[in-house]
Design a protein around this motif. Structure first.
Motif, PDB file in Angstrom:
ATOM      1  N   SER A  76       0.826  -1.205   0.000  1.00 24.92           N
ATOM      2  CA  SER A  76       0.000   0.000   0.000  1.00 24.92           C
ATOM      3  C   SER A  76       0.863   1.258   0.000  1.00 24.92           C
ATOM      4  O   SER A  76       2.054   1.215   0.314  1.00 24.92           O
ATOM      5  CB  SER A  76      -0.920   0.010   1.226  1.00 24.92           C
ATOM      6  OG  SER A  76      -1.813  -1.082   1.200  1.00 24.92           O
ATOM      7  N   THR A  77       0.243   2.360  -0.343  1.00 21.52           N
ATOM      8  CA  THR A  77       0.895   3.676  -0.312  1.00 21.52           C
ATOM      9  C   THR A  77       0.032   4.623   0.507  1.00 21.52           C
ATOM     10  O   THR A  77      -1.197   4.625   0.376  1.00 21.52           O
ATOM     11  CB  THR A  77       1.079   4.231  -1.728  1.00 21.52           C
ATOM     12  OG1 THR A  77       2.019   3.421  -2.435  1.00 21.52           O
ATOM     13  CG2 THR A  77       1.593   5.666  -1.693  1.00 21.52           C
ATOM     14  N   MET A  78       0.687   5.420   1.353  1.00 20.20           N
ATOM     15  CA  MET A  78      -0.016   6.402   2.168  1.00 20.20           C
ATOM     16  C   MET A  78       0.237   7.789   1.583  1.00 20.20           C
ATOM     17  O   MET A  78       1.384   8.224   1.467  1.00 20.20           O
ATOM     18  CB  MET A  78       0.470   6.318   3.619  1.00 20.20           C
ATOM     19  CG  MET A  78      -0.335   7.174   4.588  1.00 20.20           C
ATOM     20  SD  MET A  78      -0.107   6.692   6.325  1.00 20.20           S
ATOM     21  CE  MET A  78       1.637   7.054   6.528  1.00 20.20           C
ATOM     22  N   LEU A  79      -0.839   8.459   1.188  1.00 18.94           N
ATOM     23  CA  LEU A  79      -0.766   9.808   0.628  1.00 18.94           C
ATOM     24  C   LEU A  79      -1.364  10.797   1.621  1.00 18.94           C
ATOM     25  O   LEU A  79      -2.462  10.567   2.142  1.00 18.94           O
ATOM     26  CB  LEU A  79      -1.543   9.897  -0.686  1.00 18.94           C
ATOM     27  CG  LEU A  79      -1.133   8.969  -1.832  1.00 18.94           C
ATOM     28  CD1 LEU A  79      -2.072   9.161  -3.015  1.00 18.94           C
ATOM     29  CD2 LEU A  79       0.296   9.233  -2.245  1.00 18.94           C
ATOM     30  N   ASP A 122       5.545   4.878   0.104  1.00 17.61           N
ATOM     31  CA  ASP A 122       5.273   3.573  -0.504  1.00 17.61           C
ATOM     32  C   ASP A 122       5.654   2.446   0.452  1.00 17.61           C
ATOM     33  O   ASP A 122       6.210   2.674   1.522  1.00 17.61           O
ATOM     34  CB  ASP A 122       6.059   3.438  -1.813  1.00 17.61           C
ATOM     35  CG  ASP A 122       5.556   4.392  -2.883  1.00 17.61           C
ATOM     36  OD1 ASP A 122       4.329   4.575  -2.980  1.00 17.61           O
ATOM     37  OD2 ASP A 122       6.387   4.958  -3.622  1.00 17.61           O
ATOM     38  N   ASP A 123       5.341   1.218   0.027  1.00 15.88           N
ATOM     39  CA  ASP A 123       5.668   0.010   0.783  1.00 15.88           C
ATOM     40  C   ASP A 123       5.156   0.094   2.217  1.00 15.88           C
ATOM     41  O   ASP A 123       5.897  -0.100   3.174  1.00 15.88           O
ATOM     42  CB  ASP A 123       7.177  -0.257   0.761  1.00 15.88           C
ATOM     43  CG  ASP A 123       7.516  -1.637   1.345  1.00 15.88           C
ATOM     44  OD1 ASP A 123       6.645  -2.522   1.298  1.00 15.88           O
ATOM     45  OD2 ASP A 123       8.644  -1.808   1.856  1.00 15.88           O
ATOM     46  N   GLY A 182       6.267  -1.688   5.435  1.00 16.79           N
ATOM     47  CA  GLY A 182       6.121  -3.025   4.888  1.00 16.79           C
ATOM     48  C   GLY A 182       7.104  -4.039   5.449  1.00 16.79           C
ATOM     49  O   GLY A 182       6.765  -5.206   5.654  1.00 16.79           O
ATOM     50  N   ASN A 183       8.355  -3.595   5.737  1.00 14.71           N
ATOM     51  CA  ASN A 183       9.354  -4.545   6.238  1.00 14.71           C
ATOM     52  C   ASN A 183       9.125  -4.925   7.699  1.00 14.71           C
ATOM     53  O   ASN A 183       9.846  -5.761   8.251  1.00 14.71           O
ATOM     54  CB  ASN A 183      10.768  -3.991   6.051  1.00 14.71           C
ATOM     55  CG  ASN A 183      10.978  -2.665   6.777  1.00 14.71           C
ATOM     56  OD1 ASN A 183      10.092  -2.178   7.488  1.00 14.71           O
ATOM     57  ND2 ASN A 183      12.154  -2.085   6.598  1.00 14.71           N
ATOM     58  N   GLN A 184       8.130  -4.313   8.364  1.00  5.80           N
ATOM     59  CA  GLN A 184       7.807  -4.661   9.740  1.00  5.80           C
ATOM     60  C   GLN A 184       6.481  -5.419   9.862  1.00  5.80           C
ATOM     61  O   GLN A 184       6.067  -5.769  10.968  1.00  5.80           O
ATOM     62  CB  GLN A 184       7.743  -3.402  10.611  1.00  5.80           C
ATOM     63  CG  GLN A 184       9.050  -2.646  10.737  1.00  5.80           C
ATOM     64  CD  GLN A 184       8.932  -1.444  11.666  1.00  5.80           C
ATOM     65  OE1 GLN A 184       7.991  -1.325  12.445  1.00  5.80           O
ATOM     66  NE2 GLN A 184       9.904  -0.545  11.581  1.00  5.80           N
TER      67      GLN A 184
END
Length: 466
Positions: free
Chosen positions: A314-317, A385-386, A435-437
Motif C-alpha cells: 500500500s501507499t499512504m498519501l 510507498d511500501d 512493509g518490512n515490519q
C-alpha cells in the motif's frame, strides 16, 4: 437444502474431483464450482499474450486443453459411459480457441470479450464435476450461471449480483431439476449482464455466487471447501502460531475479508444478510475437521479478538487543503480524472489534511492525476510507498484494556506505528506500519492475544506417585 462450493485450490485433477463428488453425499445438495486450480491465471496469461503480440500462444492453449482432456479421460474410464462429457469439453475448447484467434487478429480485448474468455474455466470445471458425480451414480446437470439465473447488475469484469432477479430465476429453474433427481452443478464467478453479455464478479468470486445460490434457495447450510482448516487467526505465511477460528459473526468476517483476508470473497455473505443459512468454511483435505462456523448470532467472548489480517503493498498519501476548506477537498478529489477509480482502503481527516491509504498501483495513478491538476486548493504533502495496513478485529477492542494490550505488544516489538484508525461496523482497529515490519507486527499481536498453549504435564506412572 445444502449448497457446497468447491474452489480452485480444491480441484487440481481427477482425484480431487472424485473426492469432491464423495463429499456431496447426504441431504439434497446444489454444487457451485470454480475453475480448476490455476486455470483462470492461465487464461489471463493467454489472453494478454494474444492481445499484446497479435499471436495465438498455441503451446499454452494446448497444455490447458490437454489438462482438461486428461481429467475427463480418467473420469470416463471409471464410469464406462458415453462420450457426452468428452464431446462437451471439446466443444468448449473449440469455442475458446476460435474466440482467442479472433482476438489475435484485432489485437484488442473489449471488457465483454475478456469476461467471456475467463468464464471458460468454470464451464470446463462444471462439466468435469458432473462426470465425477456420475461415477458415484449421482445424476448431475451442468448449469451455466448465465442460463440458470445468476444475473449481474451491469456488464464488465467487476459486476455485482442482482439478488432480486437472481432469486426469482433460480427459484424457477432449479427446483424442477432437483425434484427430477438430478444434482445441479453451477458455474461460479460470472453471470448474465442486462445486455446479455457475460459479466464477472471479480477474482475468486465463486464464493459470492454460492452465497447468492444459498440465499435464493433458502438453504439450511452453505459449506465452502478450501485448502485450509478454516478461517485462521492470521495468515500462516507470516509465521507465528496461526490456528483456525471455531466461530465468527457476519460482521467479523466482513471486516477480515475487507482488510485483506483472502479466504473468502468480500461479498460472499452479503446475499445472506437476513437469512438463517449456516455457513461453514472447511478443509477439503481434512473433511473430518469442523472448520469455521459463521453465523449472525453474537458471541460471549467480548474480551478477545478473533483475528488479524493485513493488506500489503500500500501507499499512504497525505494531502492538504486550504485552511477551513477540507469539505471542498473531498469534493474536488472526485472531480480529478483518475482519482475516483482508486481503491481507497482507509481514509483519515484532521483539520485541513486528509490521509489516504490505497494499493500502490492506484497511488501512482493518483499522483500523476494530482500533478496534472491545476487546482490550487489541493497539495500533496508526502507519499510513502511500501506500507502495510494491519487490521485487528474483535470485541476486546471496545475496551481500554484491549487497546492497551495492543499498543503494548507493538511497543514491545519495536513496531513503527505510522497511522491508526477505527475499522468498520465490527470492533476493529487499523494500523499502518512499514512493509518490512509487517510480519513482525502480526506475530507480536498474535502472540499477545493468542498465546501458545502451555505444554502438557508429564505423565507419571501410577507406581511412581509418592
Amino acid at each position: 437444502m445444502r449448497v457446497m462450493k468447491f474452489g480452485g485450490g480444491c480441484l487440481g485433477n481427477s482425484a480431487d474431483l472424485l473426492r469432491a463428488a464423495a463429499l456431496t453425499k447426504g441431504p439434497t445438495t446444489v454444487v457451485v464450482v470454480s475453475a480448476l486450480g490455476g486455470v483462470t491465471d492461465t487464461l489471463v496469461q493467454i489472453l494478454d499474450r494474444t492481445a499484446r503480440r497479435n499471436r495465438f500462444p498455441l503451446g499454452l492453449f494446448r497444455n490447458l486443453s490437454q489438462r482438461h482432456r486428461d481429467c475427463m479421460q480418467a473420469l470416463t474410464s471409471r464410469q464406462g459411459q458415453t462420450q457426452n462429457g468428452f464431446n462437451r469439453i471439446d466443444q468448449l475448447l473449440k469455442g475458446l480457441e476460435q474466440l482467442l484467434r479472433g482476438i489475435s487478429c484485432i489485437g484488442e480485448v473489449p471488457p465483454s470479450i475478456r469476461a467471456r474468455v475467463l468464464s471458460y474455466g468454470e464451464e470446463l470445471s462444471c462439466v468435469l464435476m458432473c462426470a465425477a458425480l456420475e461415477t458415484r451414480n449421482v445424476p448431475a446437470t451442468a448449469c451455466d450461471a448465465r442460463h440458470c439465473g445468476i444475473t449481474a447488475d451491469r456488464p464488465g469484469t467487476n459486476a455485482r449480483i442482482d439478488l432480486t432477479r437472481t432469486r426469482r430465476k433460480l427459484r424457477r429453474n432449479l427446483p424442477p431439476l432437483i425434484k427430477s433427481g438430478r444434482m445441479p452443478v453451477i458455474t461460479g464467478f460470472f453471470g448474465r449482464a442486462p445486455d446479455g453479455t457475460t459479466a464477472l464478479f471479480g477474482r475468486n468470486a465463486s464464493d459470492y455466487t454460492a452465497g447468492a445460490v444459498a440465499c435464493a434457495l433458502d438453504a439450511r447450510e452453505l459449506v465452502i471447501w478450501k485448502g485450509v482448516d478454516g478461517i485462521m487467526t492470521m495468515d500462516p505465511a507470516y509465521g507465528g502460531d496461526a490456528r483456525s477460528i471455531e466461530r465468527l459473526t457476519w460482521e467479523e468476517v466482513k471486516e477480515l475479508t475487507h482488510f485483506g483476508a483472502d479466504i473468502l470473497h468480500p461479498l460472499t455473505l452479503d446475499p445472506l444478510e437476513n437469512s438463517r443459512t449456516r455457513v461453514r468454511v472447511r478443509n477439503f483435505r481434512k473433511p473430518g475437521l469442523a472448520g469455521t462456523e459463521i453465523s449472525s448470532a453474537t458471541k460471549d467472548n467480548t474480551d478477545k479478538i478473533c483475528g488479524i489480517t493485513c493488506h500489503p503493498g500500500s501507499t499512504m498519501l497525505q494531502l492538504a487543503a486550504t485552511p477551513g476548506k477540507l469539505h471542498r477537498l473531498l469534493a474536488r478529489l472526485e472531480e480529478i480524472p483518475g482519482v475516483p477509480s482508486a481503491r481507497i482502503t482507509s481514509l483519515v481527516t484532521a483539520r485541513d489534511r486528509i490521509t489516504l491509504l490505497m494499493p500502490s498501483a492506484d497511488a501512482r495513478s493518483v499522483r500523476r492525476a494530482l500533478a496534472a491538476s491545476i487546482d490550487p486548493t489541493i497539495r500533496l504533502l508526502n507519499s510513502r510507498d511500501d506500507r502495510t495496513l494491519v487490521a485487528v478485529v474483535g470485541q476486546a477492542l471496545h475496551h481500554a484494556r484491549g487497546l492497551a494490550q495492543l499498543m503494548d505488544a507493538l511497543a514491545t516489538a519495536g513496531i513503527t506505528l505510522e497511522g491508526i484508525t477505527p475499522g468498520g461496523a465490527a470492533a476493529s482497529v487499523c494500523l499502518v506500519v512499514p512493509g518490512n515490519q509487517a510480519g513482525r507486527c502480526l506475530q507480536a499481536i498474535h502472540k499477545r492475544f493468542f498465546p501458545p498453549a502451555p505444554p502438557a504435564p508429564p505423565c507419571i506412572a501410577k507406581g511412581d506417585q509418592p
